[in-house]
Each structure stands twice: as structure tokens, then as C-alpha cells.
Design a protein around this motif. Structure first.
Motif, mmCIF file in Angstrom:
data_model
loop_
_atom_site.group_PDB
_atom_site.id
_atom_site.type_symbol
_atom_site.label_atom_id
_atom_site.label_comp_id
_atom_site.label_asym_id
_atom_site.label_seq_id
_atom_site.Cartn_x
_atom_site.Cartn_y
_atom_site.Cartn_z
ATOM 1 N N ARG A 108 0.848 -1.186 0.000
ATOM 2 C CA ARG A 108 0.000 0.000 0.000
ATOM 3 C C ARG A 108 0.886 1.238 0.000
ATOM 4 O O ARG A 108 1.861 1.303 0.748
ATOM 5 C CB ARG A 108 -0.877 0.042 1.251
ATOM 6 C CG ARG A 108 -1.938 -1.030 1.292
ATOM 7 C CD ARG A 108 -2.719 -0.886 2.592
ATOM 8 N NE ARG A 108 -3.567 -2.035 2.822
ATOM 9 C CZ ARG A 108 -4.814 -2.144 2.378
ATOM 10 N NH1 ARG A 108 -5.359 -1.157 1.705
ATOM 11 N NH2 ARG A 108 -5.517 -3.222 2.635
ATOM 12 N N SER A 109 0.515 2.218 -0.823
ATOM 13 C CA SER A 109 1.311 3.450 -0.915
ATOM 14 C C SER A 109 0.633 4.578 -0.150
ATOM 15 O O SER A 109 -0.595 4.667 -0.123
ATOM 16 C CB SER A 109 1.437 3.886 -2.375
ATOM 17 O OG SER A 109 2.248 2.972 -3.046
ATOM 18 N N PHE A 110 1.458 5.427 0.413
ATOM 19 C CA PHE A 110 0.944 6.570 1.169
ATOM 20 C C PHE A 110 1.689 7.815 0.727
ATOM 21 O O PHE A 110 2.925 7.805 0.652
ATOM 22 C CB PHE A 110 1.151 6.349 2.664
ATOM 23 C CG PHE A 110 0.516 5.077 3.152
ATOM 24 C CD1 PHE A 110 -0.829 5.040 3.477
ATOM 25 C CD2 PHE A 110 1.257 3.912 3.233
ATOM 26 C CE1 PHE A 110 -1.418 3.861 3.902
ATOM 27 C CE2 PHE A 110 0.678 2.724 3.654
ATOM 28 C CZ PHE A 110 -0.670 2.698 3.985
ATOM 29 N N ASP A 111 0.944 8.874 0.439
ATOM 30 C CA ASP A 111 1.634 10.100 0.018
ATOM 31 C C ASP A 111 2.054 10.916 1.251
ATOM 32 O O ASP A 111 1.700 10.592 2.389
ATOM 33 C CB ASP A 111 0.768 10.916 -0.961
ATOM 34 C CG ASP A 111 -0.518 11.411 -0.320
ATOM 35 O OD1 ASP A 111 -0.609 11.421 0.920
ATOM 36 O OD2 ASP A 111 -1.437 11.773 -1.078
ATOM 37 N N ARG A 112 2.814 11.954 0.972
ATOM 38 C CA ARG A 112 3.402 12.748 2.033
ATOM 39 C C ARG A 112 2.329 13.346 2.945
ATOM 40 O O ARG A 112 2.474 13.397 4.161
ATOM 41 C CB ARG A 112 4.242 13.856 1.385
ATOM 42 C CG ARG A 112 5.178 14.545 2.314
ATOM 43 C CD ARG A 112 5.990 15.601 1.609
ATOM 44 N NE ARG A 112 6.713 16.399 2.579
ATOM 45 C CZ ARG A 112 6.156 17.352 3.295
ATOM 46 N NH1 ARG A 112 4.883 17.640 3.159
ATOM 47 N NH2 ARG A 112 6.873 18.035 4.178
ATOM 48 N N PHE B 187 4.310 0.143 1.905
ATOM 49 C CA PHE B 187 4.607 -0.918 2.872
ATOM 50 C C PHE B 187 3.786 -2.169 2.547
ATOM 51 O O PHE B 187 2.633 -2.057 2.129
ATOM 52 C CB PHE B 187 4.241 -0.464 4.289
ATOM 53 C CG PHE B 187 5.085 0.652 4.815
ATOM 54 C CD1 PHE B 187 6.305 0.399 5.419
ATOM 55 C CD2 PHE B 187 4.649 1.964 4.710
ATOM 56 C CE1 PHE B 187 7.083 1.433 5.909
ATOM 57 C CE2 PHE B 187 5.419 3.008 5.202
ATOM 58 C CZ PHE B 187 6.639 2.742 5.804
ATOM 59 N N PRO B 188 4.360 -3.352 2.786
ATOM 60 C CA PRO B 188 3.563 -4.582 2.627
ATOM 61 C C PRO B 188 2.710 -4.798 3.880
ATOM 62 O O PRO B 188 3.232 -4.905 4.978
ATOM 63 C CB PRO B 188 4.634 -5.673 2.507
ATOM 64 C CG PRO B 188 5.816 -5.133 3.248
ATOM 65 C CD PRO B 188 5.746 -3.634 3.204
ATOM 66 N N ILE B 189 1.400 -4.822 3.682
ATOM 67 C CA ILE B 189 0.504 -4.973 4.842
ATOM 68 C C ILE B 189 -0.410 -6.182 4.600
ATOM 69 O O ILE B 189 -1.104 -6.227 3.587
ATOM 70 C CB ILE B 189 -0.355 -3.706 5.037
ATOM 71 C CG1 ILE B 189 0.544 -2.465 5.161
ATOM 72 C CG2 ILE B 189 -1.248 -3.839 6.256
ATOM 73 C CD1 ILE B 189 -0.206 -1.155 5.226
ATOM 74 N N PRO B 190 -0.386 -7.149 5.497
ATOM 75 C CA PRO B 190 -1.260 -8.316 5.300
ATOM 76 C C PRO B 190 -2.730 -7.902 5.180
ATOM 77 O O PRO B 190 -3.172 -6.942 5.825
ATOM 78 C CB PRO B 190 -1.033 -9.148 6.570
ATOM 79 C CG PRO B 190 0.309 -8.725 7.065
ATOM 80 C CD PRO B 190 0.443 -7.273 6.706
ATOM 81 N N GLN B 191 -3.425 -8.627 4.341
ATOM 82 C CA GLN B 191 -4.816 -8.309 4.014
ATOM 83 C C GLN B 191 -5.689 -8.116 5.258
ATOM 84 O O GLN B 191 -6.486 -7.195 5.333
ATOM 85 C CB GLN B 191 -5.380 -9.456 3.169
ATOM 86 C CG GLN B 191 -6.661 -9.135 2.442
ATOM 87 C CD GLN B 191 -6.394 -8.507 1.074
ATOM 88 O OE1 GLN B 191 -5.638 -9.080 0.300
ATOM 89 N NE2 GLN B 191 -6.988 -7.367 0.808
#
Ligand SMILES: [Zn+2]
Length: 320
Positions: A59-63, A291-295
Motif C-alpha cells: 500500500r502506498s501513502f503520500d506525504r 509498505f507490505p501490509i497483510p490483508q
């Protein structure tokens, strides 16, 4: 050379080539193996560093999303960026004033107030006041100006200015720019034999023992002054959320120590006596972070205002 010798020579050359190729592969592609460390923490908890996190959905997160997080580190040397997302806040008294009194115009984020509601529903803190919450940049500047005026009465101008800017950081350099920080005043019976102001009342001692359970940290513990650089904020608290407060409690870390560990190890895993399993991942932040986040996990993210992004996730909220 006989046919048999030619085959032998060919096999030897092939073996040599494979050996060279594999040693080259090992050198160039090898991932540095980081030992998994078990860190010192309170009995019953297990805190490990450097463990490889499980697979997950990236999952991507912006600033902007990251700078709305709860782990922003703020100090005079590390001020908040001028384009910090607007902090939403509301009057503390409107929600929690029955169980913990607050001075007029003290405002904090709703999440912080709801956590205070949970805490005071368990243990009303009727002789503890919330005196200061979020401060606007204008209020911070006015405070510094007032301190300068007061010091100037007894000190030369340059010294008064130095002392005022040291005691009251410039706007952006104070945690009170965040809607999660607040100062307390402890009324009621005082035990003056306690050197720590927070430990002088029953409410104060209860908070020291239980504040972390609701996501609060004592931001500048006197015994950690060498690490925080702040010795005059014994009654300053901050809401960082349940998981971060739990890790800091388990490891007996202040925020500085927690962030340093995250920078150094990149991943921390906490397992609690009740079986909760949580991960905190950290990586350098450029414009965004993924970050890799489990479902099945619940998660939250934050920048740390020092060039890093942090993602915390846990498997089962009800287990801690
Ligand atoms: Zn404060």
C-alpha cells in the motif's frame, strides 16, 4: 588428446565456470543478512528487531497522509514543515470535561479526546487539569514574546532573548503545534517527598502506570532528559495511539529511543502476553512510501518528520 580426456577437461572447465559464476552471484545479489535481535523489554512481552515481515499487499501513502500521522517528531532543531496538513481539533471541555477538567480554549484532536474519554471513564481524574492543548503559531509566538518580556525585567536583553527562545520554542518547534499534545496541572493532595512532579498526586501516579494503555505517553520523562533534551516539561503528555504507546511502555523507551530503534532496525515486532502480534516497519521517506501490509491487518502510518516513514499494523485489535 583422447576423447575421454577432452570430456574430462570440458567437465573441469564447466565446474570452474559454475563456481566462479555462483561466487559472483553470491557477491552481487546477496541480501545482507541481518540478525534477528531480541530486545530487552518488560516481562511477558517479546520485542524483536530486524525480523523479515510477512508478505502483504503493498500500500502506498503520500506525504500528506504520512504527515497526518501520530509519530511526528518535533523539536527546536527539528521544526514541523510550514506546509503541515491542517490539524483538526475541538474544545476538550465539550466532550470530556465531566471527568477531567480543562481550562478554557484547550483544543485537541477528536481522536485524542476520545482516548481521554476512554481513560477517564475508567478512572476519572477530577483533580487533574488540562491547561494547554494545541497552540496556533500566533499563540506560540505570543507566548515566547511574553516570556522574553518577563525575563527582560531581570536579565540583559541578549540573555533574556536566549532564555525565552530556549524555554518557548519558535512556532513549529513546539509539540503544541500538534493536536495531540497537552500539559497538565495536578491539583489535590501532594506528596512533596516525590522529586518527580507527576508522581506527587494519586491521579498523576495512576497516569504514569496506566496512560500507555489508552495510547498516551509522557513525552519528556525527567530520567530521559539527556535523550529528549527537555527538562522543564514534566507534565507534558502526548497521544500517539495504543500500539506505539504499548511498544514504548514495553521497551521503556521515550519517543527518541523508539524512533532511533526504528531507523536502525527497519522492523520491530511486538508480541504481547495476551497474544497480540504487531509489526512496526520503517523506511526512508522521499515523496511517498509503500509498505507490505497483510490483508487482514489493521494499520496506520506516520512520517516522523526526520526523513522516515513508519507503518504499524496489528492482526487483532481486540487482543491488545
Ligand atoms: Zn507542553
Amino acid at each position: 588428446m583422447s576423447a575421454k580426456n577432452r570430456v574430462s577437461l570440458y567437465l573441469v572447465l564447466l565446474a570452474l565456470t559454475l563456481m566462479l559464476a555462483s561466487s559472483h552471484l553470491l557477491r552481487s545479489d546477496a541480501v545482507p543478512v541481518q540478525a534477528v535481535l531480541t530486545l530487552d523489554c518488560r516481562e511477558g512481552y517479546m520485542l524483536t528487531a530486524g525480523e523479515l515481515p510477512p508478505e502483504g499487499v503493498r500500500r502506498s501513502f503520500d506525504r500528506d497522509a504520512l504527515f497526518r500521522g501520530k509519530l511526528l517528531y518535533v523539536s527546536a532543531e527539528n521544526p514541523l514543515p510550514a506546509d503541515l496538513p491542517v490539524q483538526q481539533s475541538r474544545d476538550v471541555r465539550s466532550l470530556v470535561g465531566l471527568y477531567i477538567p480543562a481550562a478554557a480554549h484547550v483544543s485537541l484532536s477528536e481522536e485524542t479526546i476520545y482516548a481521554l474519554c476512554d481513560l477517564t471513564a475508567q478512572n476519572p481524574l477530577l483533580s487533574t487539569w488540562i491547561m494547554v492543548g494545541m497552540r496556533s503559531p500566533g499563540e506560540q509566538a505570543a507566548l515566547q514574546k511574553a516570556a522574553f518580556a518577563a525575563y527582560q525585567a531581570t536579565l540583559p536583553v541578549s540573555e533574556a532573548l536566549q532564555k525565552a527562545t530556549r524555554d518557548i520554542p519558535d512556532s513549529g518547534g513546539s509539540e503544541h503545534q500538534l493536536a495531540t499534545s497537552f500539559d497538565l496541572r495536578l491539583d489535590g493532595a501532594q506528596d512533596w517527598s516525590q522529586p518527580d512532579p507527576m508522581a506527587r498526586t494519586a491521579d498523576g501516579r495512576w497516569l504514569l502506570d496506566h496512560g500507555w494503555e489508552y495510547g498516551f505517553i509522557r513525552r519528556y520523562p525527567p530520567e530521559k532528559a539527556a535523550l529528549t533534551g527537555v527538562a522543564n516539561e514534566a507534565l507534558h503528555w502526548r497521544f500517539v495511539g495504543r500500539l506505539h504507546a504499548l511498544v514504548m511502555h514495553a521497551a521503556d523507551w521515550c519517543l527518541e529511543e523508539y524512533l532511533q530503534a526504528l531507523h536502525a532496525y527497519g522492523a520491530l515486532r511486538l508480541q504481547t502476553p495476551s497474544g497480540a502480534d504487531a509489526w512496526i516497519l520503517c523506511q526512508p521517506l522521499t515523496d511517498a512510501a509503500a509498505f507490505p501490509i497483510p490483508q487482514e491487518a489493521e494499520w496506520e502510518v506516520s512520517a516522523d518528520n526526520q526523513g522516515w516513514a513508519v507503518c504499524a499494523y496489528w492482526m487483532d485489535q481486540s487482543s491488545f
